[in-house]
Design a protein around this motif. Structure first.
Motif, mmCIF file in Angstrom:
data_model
loop_
_atom_site.group_PDB
_atom_site.id
_atom_site.type_symbol
_atom_site.label_atom_id
_atom_site.label_comp_id
_atom_site.label_asym_id
_atom_site.label_seq_id
_atom_site.Cartn_x
_atom_site.Cartn_y
_atom_site.Cartn_z
ATOM 1 N N LEU A 1 0.941 -1.252 -0.049
ATOM 2 C CA LEU A 1 0.018 0.157 -0.112
ATOM 3 C C LEU A 1 0.838 1.259 -0.092
ATOM 4 C CD1 LEU A 1 -2.894 1.591 0.111
ATOM 5 C CD2 LEU A 1 -2.311 1.329 2.819
ATOM 6 N N ALA A 2 1.914 1.331 0.800
ATOM 7 C CA ALA A 2 2.654 2.361 0.886
ATOM 8 C C ALA A 2 3.533 2.487 -0.303
ATOM 9 C CB ALA A 2 3.961 1.978 2.000
ATOM 10 N N ALA A 3 3.855 1.666 -0.965
ATOM 11 C CA ALA A 3 4.564 1.669 -2.465
ATOM 12 C C ALA A 3 3.917 2.211 -3.375
ATOM 13 C CB ALA A 3 5.375 0.224 -2.653
ATOM 14 N N ALA A 4 2.492 1.562 -3.193
ATOM 15 C CA ALA A 4 1.335 2.114 -4.454
ATOM 16 C C ALA A 4 1.177 3.362 -4.265
ATOM 17 C CB ALA A 4 0.397 1.128 -4.547
ATOM 18 N N THR A 5 1.066 3.827 -2.940
ATOM 19 C CA THR A 5 0.724 5.427 -2.854
ATOM 20 C C THR A 5 1.960 6.279 -3.335
ATOM 21 O OG1 THR A 5 -0.442 4.807 -0.860
ATOM 22 C CG2 THR A 5 0.267 6.962 -1.116
ATOM 23 N N ALA A 6 3.006 5.832 -3.108
ATOM 24 C CA ALA A 6 4.045 6.626 -3.567
ATOM 25 C C ALA A 6 4.332 6.598 -5.084
ATOM 26 C CB ALA A 6 5.361 6.113 -3.494
ATOM 27 N N ASP A 7 3.966 5.545 -5.768
ATOM 28 C CA ASP A 7 3.704 5.449 -7.206
ATOM 29 C C ASP A 7 2.554 6.351 -7.835
ATOM 30 O OD1 ASP A 7 5.903 3.565 -7.536
ATOM 31 O OD2 ASP A 7 4.453 1.923 -7.910
ATOM 32 N N LEU A 8 1.419 6.338 -6.973
ATOM 33 C CA LEU A 8 0.123 7.141 -7.428
ATOM 34 C C LEU A 8 0.424 8.597 -7.520
ATOM 35 C CD1 LEU A 8 -2.805 6.695 -7.879
ATOM 36 C CD2 LEU A 8 -3.231 6.879 -5.526
ATOM 37 N N PHE A 9 1.492 9.019 -6.671
ATOM 38 C CA PHE A 9 1.631 10.404 -6.591
ATOM 39 C C PHE A 9 3.099 10.748 -7.154
ATOM 40 C CE2 PHE A 9 -1.448 10.617 -3.479
ATOM 41 C CZ PHE A 9 -2.152 11.699 -3.498
ATOM 42 N N GLN A 10 3.732 9.854 -7.246
ATOM 43 C CA GLN A 10 5.315 10.493 -7.855
ATOM 44 C C GLN A 10 5.843 9.090 -8.797
ATOM 45 O OE1 GLN A 10 6.758 13.319 -4.301
ATOM 46 N NE2 GLN A 10 7.784 11.430 -4.690
ATOM 47 N N GLY A 11 4.931 8.468 -9.520
ATOM 48 C CA GLY A 11 5.430 7.295 -10.345
ATOM 49 C C GLY A 11 5.999 7.899 -11.605
ATOM 50 N N PRO A 12 6.968 7.317 -12.206
ATOM 51 C CA PRO A 12 7.681 7.909 -13.412
ATOM 52 C C PRO A 12 6.600 8.600 -14.471
ATOM 53 C CG PRO A 12 8.018 5.703 -13.165
ATOM 54 C CD PRO A 12 6.974 6.206 -12.058
ATOM 55 N N ASN A 13 5.571 8.077 -14.598
ATOM 56 C CA ASN A 13 4.337 8.715 -15.638
ATOM 57 C C ASN A 13 3.792 9.928 -15.160
ATOM 58 O OD1 ASN A 13 4.863 6.828 -17.649
ATOM 59 N ND2 ASN A 13 3.498 5.301 -16.795
ATOM 60 N N VAL A 14 3.705 10.095 -13.791
ATOM 61 C CA VAL A 14 3.092 11.196 -13.206
ATOM 62 C C VAL A 14 4.434 12.404 -13.115
ATOM 63 C CG1 VAL A 14 2.286 12.155 -10.851
ATOM 64 C CG2 VAL A 14 1.491 9.774 -11.728
ATOM 65 N N VAL A 15 5.436 11.954 -12.716
ATOM 66 C CA VAL A 15 6.494 13.197 -12.939
ATOM 67 C C VAL A 15 6.558 13.428 -14.278
ATOM 68 C CG1 VAL A 15 8.659 13.399 -12.565
ATOM 69 C CG2 VAL A 15 7.520 12.159 -10.878
ATOM 70 N N ALA A 16 6.540 12.669 -15.179
ATOM 71 C CA ALA A 16 6.599 13.074 -16.620
ATOM 72 C C ALA A 16 5.565 14.173 -17.013
ATOM 73 C CB ALA A 16 6.780 11.765 -17.564
ATOM 74 N N ILE A 17 4.120 13.641 -16.824
ATOM 75 C CA ILE A 17 3.081 14.493 -16.936
ATOM 76 C C ILE A 17 3.318 15.945 -16.261
ATOM 77 C CG2 ILE A 17 0.715 15.094 -16.598
ATOM 78 C CD1 ILE A 17 0.439 11.818 -16.834
ATOM 79 N N GLU A 18 3.783 16.186 -14.998
ATOM 80 C CA GLU A 18 4.048 17.210 -14.291
ATOM 81 C C GLU A 18 5.076 18.097 -15.242
ATOM 82 O OE1 GLU A 18 2.952 16.255 -9.784
ATOM 83 O OE2 GLU A 18 4.993 15.883 -10.418
ATOM 84 N N LYS A 19 6.206 17.512 -15.520
ATOM 85 C CA LYS A 19 6.970 18.032 -16.208
ATOM 86 C C LYS A 19 6.484 18.717 -17.504
ATOM 87 C CE LYS A 19 11.091 15.884 -14.429
ATOM 88 N NZ LYS A 19 12.200 15.080 -14.595
ATOM 89 N N LEU A 20 5.787 18.135 -18.188
ATOM 90 C CA LEU A 20 5.070 18.418 -19.560
ATOM 91 C C LEU A 20 4.025 19.807 -19.495
ATOM 92 C CD1 LEU A 20 4.478 15.087 -21.461
ATOM 93 C CD2 LEU A 20 6.117 16.757 -22.008
ATOM 94 N N PHE A 21 3.301 19.590 -18.348
ATOM 95 C CA PHE A 21 2.468 20.668 -17.970
ATOM 96 C C PHE A 21 3.325 21.741 -17.534
ATOM 97 C CE2 PHE A 21 -1.149 17.791 -17.176
ATOM 98 C CZ PHE A 21 -2.047 18.463 -18.038
ATOM 99 N N ARG A 22 4.337 21.754 -16.885
ATOM 100 C CA ARG A 22 5.188 22.949 -16.283
ATOM 101 C C ARG A 22 5.616 23.540 -17.595
ATOM 102 N NH1 ARG A 22 6.581 19.649 -12.332
ATOM 103 N NH2 ARG A 22 6.103 20.434 -10.256
ATOM 104 N N ALA A 23 6.412 22.719 -18.578
ATOM 105 C CA ALA A 23 6.861 23.236 -19.970
ATOM 106 C C ALA A 23 5.950 24.030 -20.798
ATOM 107 C CB ALA A 23 7.379 22.139 -20.798
ATOM 108 N N ALA A 24 4.850 23.556 -20.723
ATOM 109 C CA ALA A 24 3.880 24.110 -21.638
ATOM 110 C C ALA A 24 3.196 25.319 -21.094
ATOM 111 C CB ALA A 24 2.202 22.931 -21.717
ATOM 112 N N ARG A 25 3.242 25.284 -19.951
ATOM 113 C CA ARG A 25 2.733 26.715 -19.047
ATOM 114 C C ARG A 25 3.852 27.597 -18.751
ATOM 115 N NH1 ARG A 25 -0.984 22.846 -15.110
ATOM 116 N NH2 ARG A 25 -2.645 22.853 -16.594
ATOM 117 N N GLY A 26 5.027 27.181 -19.215
ATOM 118 C CA GLY A 26 6.262 27.943 -18.647
ATOM 119 C C GLY A 26 6.610 28.306 -17.269
#
Length: 134
Positions: free
Chosen positions: A48-73
């Motif tokens: 459960l703890a590992a899944a929670t970490a993946d849910l909030f900071q898994g590689p795909n989530v981090v990649a999406i956040e980076k894309l949104f930051r780049a798109a928004r400057g």
């Protein structure tokens, strides 16, 4: 009982139809504390703890956040877009809330019949006590 355990117990009793509450450290993927009305195998709790970490900071989530930051400057500032996640399963409502310091997540599990309109504000009210308990 530690202060964190006491605050988790307080959350379980104050959130409608809450059957479990936990506090997960995202950096380590470890559960810092948990209170439940039932017992659970250690293997489930660790996953459960590992899944929670993946849910909030898994590689795909981090990649999406980076894309949104780049798109928004928006420059990288350590903040994350995903702050709250609600998962409805067959019998339960799972509420995940990220702490203000961005490094911990509280998890609250309630029976499916709970009023989500009451669960969310009560869960949010529990966060300052949980964060202060560390």
């Amino acid at each position: 009982m530690s202060n964190l355990d006491a605050m988790l117990q307080k959350a379980v009793t104050s959130i409608p139809d809450c059957v479990a509450a936990g506090y997960v450290d995202l950096a380590s993927g470890m559960i810092l504390g948990m209170k439940s009305v039932d017992s659970h195998p250690n293997a489930v709790i660790e996953m459960l703890a590992a899944a929670t970490a993946d849910l909030f900071q898994g590689p795909n989530v981090v990649a999406i956040e980076k894309l949104f930051r780049a798109a928004r400057g928006v420059p990288e500032n350590g903040m994350h877009y995903f702050q709250e996640i609600i998962v409805n399963s067959d019998n339960l409502i799972h509420v995940f809330l990220r702490g203000k310091k961005q490094q911990q997540v509280a998890t609250f599990v309630c029976r499916k019949g709970a009023n989500l309109g009451m669960v969310l504000p009560k869960a949010r009210l529990a966060m300052p006590d949980l964060e202060a308990s560390l």
